[in-house]
Motif scaffolding. Structure first.
Motif, PDB file in Angstrom:
ATOM      1  N   LEU A  69       0.816  -1.220   0.000  1.00 31.38           N
ATOM      2  CA  LEU A  69       0.000   0.000   0.000  1.00 31.38           C
ATOM      3  C   LEU A  69       0.847   1.266   0.000  1.00 31.38           C
ATOM      4  O   LEU A  69       0.506   2.245  -0.672  1.00 31.38           O
ATOM      5  N   GLY A  70       1.972   1.260   0.739  1.00 24.49           N
ATOM      6  CA  GLY A  70       2.821   2.453   0.761  1.00 24.49           C
ATOM      7  C   GLY A  70       3.317   2.831  -0.626  1.00 24.49           C
ATOM      8  O   GLY A  70       3.103   3.959  -1.085  1.00 24.49           O
ATOM      9  N   PRO A  71       3.972   1.924  -1.361  1.00 22.12           N
ATOM     10  CA  PRO A  71       4.401   2.238  -2.723  1.00 22.12           C
ATOM     11  C   PRO A  71       3.238   2.490  -3.679  1.00 22.12           C
ATOM     12  O   PRO A  71       3.367   3.279  -4.618  1.00 22.12           O
ATOM     13  N   ARG A  72       2.092   1.843  -3.463  1.00 24.13           N
ATOM     14  CA  ARG A  72       0.935   2.075  -4.333  1.00 24.13           C
ATOM     15  C   ARG A  72       0.464   3.529  -4.202  1.00 24.13           C
ATOM     16  O   ARG A  72       0.083   4.161  -5.192  1.00 24.13           O
ATOM     17  N   ILE A  73       0.493   4.034  -2.975  1.00 25.20           N
ATOM     18  CA  ILE A  73       0.141   5.439  -2.753  1.00 25.20           C
ATOM     19  C   ILE A  73       1.126   6.350  -3.487  1.00 25.20           C
ATOM     20  O   ILE A  73       0.733   7.333  -4.123  1.00 25.20           O
ATOM     21  N   MET A  74       2.412   6.006  -3.426  1.00 25.32           N
ATOM     22  CA  MET A  74       3.414   6.811  -4.117  1.00 25.32           C
ATOM     23  C   MET A  74       3.236   6.735  -5.630  1.00 25.32           C
ATOM     24  O   MET A  74       3.445   7.725  -6.345  1.00 25.32           O
ATOM     25  N   HIS A  75       2.846   5.581  -6.140  1.00 28.48           N
ATOM     26  CA  HIS A  75       2.553   5.439  -7.570  1.00 28.48           C
ATOM     27  C   HIS A  75       1.441   6.401  -7.969  1.00 28.48           C
ATOM     28  O   HIS A  75       1.486   7.027  -9.038  1.00 28.48           O
ATOM     29  N   ALA A  76       0.439   6.525  -7.107  1.00 30.45           N
ATOM     30  CA  ALA A  76      -0.681   7.421  -7.406  1.00 30.45           C
ATOM     31  C   ALA A  76      -0.260   8.888  -7.368  1.00 30.45           C
ATOM     32  O   ALA A  76      -0.774   9.711  -8.134  1.00 30.45           O
ATOM     33  N   ILE A  77       0.692   9.219  -6.505  1.00 33.61           N
ATOM     34  CA  ILE A  77       1.079  10.616  -6.288  1.00 33.61           C
ATOM     35  C   ILE A  77       2.143  11.094  -7.271  1.00 33.61           C
ATOM     36  O   ILE A  77       2.068  12.218  -7.780  1.00 33.61           O
ATOM     37  N   LEU A  78       3.129  10.265  -7.540  1.00 34.65           N
ATOM     38  CA  LEU A  78       4.305  10.696  -8.301  1.00 34.65           C
ATOM     39  C   LEU A  78       3.978  10.929  -9.780  1.00 34.65           C
ATOM     40  O   LEU A  78       3.151  10.227 -10.360  1.00 34.65           O
ATOM     41  N   PRO A  79       4.663  11.897 -10.400  1.00 37.98           N
ATOM     42  CA  PRO A  79       4.428  12.203 -11.824  1.00 37.98           C
ATOM     43  C   PRO A  79       5.196  11.248 -12.740  1.00 37.98           C
ATOM     44  O   PRO A  79       6.138  11.640 -13.445  1.00 37.98           O
ATOM     45  N   ILE A  80       4.790   9.987 -12.753  1.00 39.75           N
ATOM     46  CA  ILE A  80       5.500   8.951 -13.498  1.00 39.75           C
ATOM     47  C   ILE A  80       5.009   8.929 -14.940  1.00 39.75           C
ATOM     48  O   ILE A  80       3.807   8.780 -15.180  1.00 39.75           O
ATOM     49  N   PRO A  81       5.897   9.053 -15.917  1.00 37.21           N
ATOM     50  CA  PRO A  81       5.477   8.966 -17.320  1.00 37.21           C
ATOM     51  C   PRO A  81       4.842   7.612 -17.633  1.00 37.21           C
ATOM     52  O   PRO A  81       5.279   6.584 -17.113  1.00 37.21           O
ATOM     53  N   ASN A  82       3.818   7.609 -18.452  1.00 34.91           N
ATOM     54  CA  ASN A  82       3.177   6.394 -18.965  1.00 34.91           C
ATOM     55  C   ASN A  82       2.422   5.578 -17.922  1.00 34.91           C
ATOM     56  O   ASN A  82       1.991   4.466 -18.207  1.00 34.91           O
ATOM     57  N   LYS A  83       2.258   6.105 -16.713  1.00 35.10           N
ATOM     58  CA  LYS A  83       1.573   5.303 -15.707  1.00 35.10           C
ATOM     59  C   LYS A  83       0.061   5.323 -15.942  1.00 35.10           C
ATOM     60  O   LYS A  83      -0.502   6.256 -16.515  1.00 35.10           O
ATOM     61  N   GLY A  84      -0.595   4.256 -15.482  1.00 36.84           N
ATOM     62  CA  GLY A  84      -2.040   4.199 -15.504  1.00 36.84           C
ATOM     63  C   GLY A  84      -2.586   4.390 -14.104  1.00 36.84           C
ATOM     64  O   GLY A  84      -1.957   5.044 -13.268  1.00 36.84           O
ATOM     65  N   ASP A  85      -3.741   3.796 -13.828  1.00 42.47           N
ATOM     66  CA  ASP A  85      -4.300   3.915 -12.480  1.00 42.47           C
ATOM     67  C   ASP A  85      -3.566   2.972 -11.532  1.00 42.47           C
ATOM     68  O   ASP A  85      -2.787   2.120 -11.948  1.00 42.47           O
ATOM     69  N   SER A  86      -3.830   3.132 -10.247  1.00 37.88           N
ATOM     70  CA  SER A  86      -3.115   2.378  -9.221  1.00 37.88           C
ATOM     71  C   SER A  86      -3.855   1.120  -8.781  1.00 37.88           C
ATOM     72  O   SER A  86      -3.484   0.506  -7.781  1.00 37.88           O
ATOM     73  N   ASP A  87      -4.888   0.733  -9.514  1.00 44.50           N
ATOM     74  CA  ASP A  87      -5.641  -0.500  -9.277  1.00 44.50           C
ATOM     75  C   ASP A  87      -6.161  -0.569  -7.839  1.00 44.50           C
ATOM     76  O   ASP A  87      -5.930  -1.547  -7.116  1.00 44.50           O
ATOM     77  N   TRP A  88      -6.905   0.468  -7.464  1.00 50.34           N
ATOM     78  CA  TRP A  88      -7.423   0.520  -6.099  1.00 50.34           C
ATOM     79  C   TRP A  88      -8.467  -0.547  -5.823  1.00 50.34           C
ATOM     80  O   TRP A  88      -8.697  -0.909  -4.668  1.00 50.34           O
ATOM     81  N   SER A  89      -9.106  -1.083  -6.856  1.00 52.67           N
ATOM     82  CA  SER A  89     -10.098  -2.132  -6.634  1.00 52.67           C
ATOM     83  C   SER A  89      -9.465  -3.412  -6.082  1.00 52.67           C
ATOM     84  O   SER A  89     -10.133  -4.200  -5.399  1.00 52.67           O
ATOM     85  N   TYR A  90      -8.175  -3.611  -6.374  1.00 50.17           N
ATOM     86  CA  TYR A  90      -7.469  -4.786  -5.863  1.00 50.17           C
ATOM     87  C   TYR A  90      -6.707  -4.488  -4.574  1.00 50.17           C
ATOM     88  O   TYR A  90      -6.386  -5.407  -3.807  1.00 50.17           O
ATOM     89  N   ALA A  91      -6.445  -3.226  -4.294  1.00 48.33           N
ATOM     90  CA  ALA A  91      -5.495  -2.838  -3.254  1.00 48.33           C
ATOM     91  C   ALA A  91      -5.840  -3.361  -1.865  1.00 48.33           C
ATOM     92  O   ALA A  91      -4.950  -3.510  -1.021  1.00 48.33           O
ATOM     93  N   TRP A  92      -7.105  -3.645  -1.593  1.00 48.58           N
ATOM     94  CA  TRP A  92      -7.476  -4.106  -0.250  1.00 48.58           C
ATOM     95  C   TRP A  92      -6.988  -5.525   0.017  1.00 48.58           C
ATOM     96  O   TRP A  92      -6.754  -5.901   1.179  1.00 48.58           O
ATOM     97  N   ILE A  93      -6.804  -6.332  -1.018  1.00 45.32           N
ATOM     98  CA  ILE A  93      -6.431  -7.740  -0.813  1.00 45.32           C
ATOM     99  C   ILE A  93      -5.035  -7.888  -0.205  1.00 45.32           C
ATOM    100  O   ILE A  93      -4.861  -8.623   0.779  1.00 45.32           O
TER     101      ILE A  93
END
Length: 237
Positions: free
Chosen positions: A190-214
């Protein structure tokens, strides 16, 4: 504060080296690209061993909210330590993700696959199937927690504990990990997933929050169940 620092620096090293080997394996134009699952599992096992050695100088080296909650569930940790430990673990994981973003900076723009970019930060299922994905995360964490608890009763020689923890990461990774990527650690995922959502990463998509709870709920449930079962069995000896 000493134990807080131990959880912070240990989780930082764990995610830095663990997610680092994933990124090196799947991002475009790295010298490690395409080396495969074996390299990732070996990298994570060694990362865990190194992290526990460093953190163990300062405290219990949980490096994982699921382990912390498992220990408090059987009375092996004071409730007052739970929140500081978990905060330290998440901060360490998030800082590691930020450092890896900077370290691999030119490779993000070279990688066009959004899924691979997300996989450099957090886990995802090979086949999306909620019950089996949840079970895999719970099982792997239960095995991890029971192994950690077994180190003391087996009177393992001083200094060998982190190696045993690294070996169980190898075992879980090779046997149970291929279905979900085996987070077995809410902070690591979850920690890196949050950073994936925040950081201005080229070519990134969504952070797949529907799976993140598992990879959060699965390890917590599995860790607590594993600790309770092992503690009950130990009490019958």
């Amino acid at each position: 504060m000493t134990q807080f620092f131990g959880e912070f620096i240990g989780t930082f090293i764990l995610v830095l080296l663990g997610d680092g080997v994933v990124a090196g394996n799947i991002l475009s134009k790295t010298k490690e690209e395409g080396t495969g699952w074996t390299a990732i599992v070996l990298g994570w096992g060694i990362a865990c061993t190194v992290a526990v050695y460093v953190s163990g100088l300062f405290g219990p080296a949980h490096l994982n909210p699921a382990v912390t909650l498992a220990m408090v569930s059987i009375g092996a940790l004071a409730w007052s330590q739970v929140l500081p430990f978990i905060i330290a673990q998440f901060l360490g994981a998030m800082l590691a993700a930020l450092v890896l973003y900077l370290h691999y900076y030119p490779h993000w723009s070279e990688t066009k696959d959004k899924g691979l970019i997300l996989a450099s930060f957090s886990t995802g299922p090979a086949i999306r199937h909620t019950p089996s994905n949840f079970l895999g995360e719970a099982l792997g964490t239960a095995v991890l927690v029971m192994t950690i608890m077994a180190i003391g009763p087996n009177k393992v020689a001083a200094g060998l504990g982190p190696i045993i923890v690294g070996l169980v990461i190898f075992a879980v990774g090779f046997s149970l990990g291929p279905t979900t990527g085996y987070a077995i650690n809410p902070a690591r995922d979850l920690g890196p997933r949050i950073m994936h959502a925040i950081l201005p990463i080229p070519n990134k998509g969504d952070s797949d929050w529907s799976y993140a709870w598992i990879p959060v709920a699965g390890p917590i449930v599995g860790g607590i169940i594993g600790a309770i079962i092992y503690n009950l069995a130990l009490g019958m000896l």
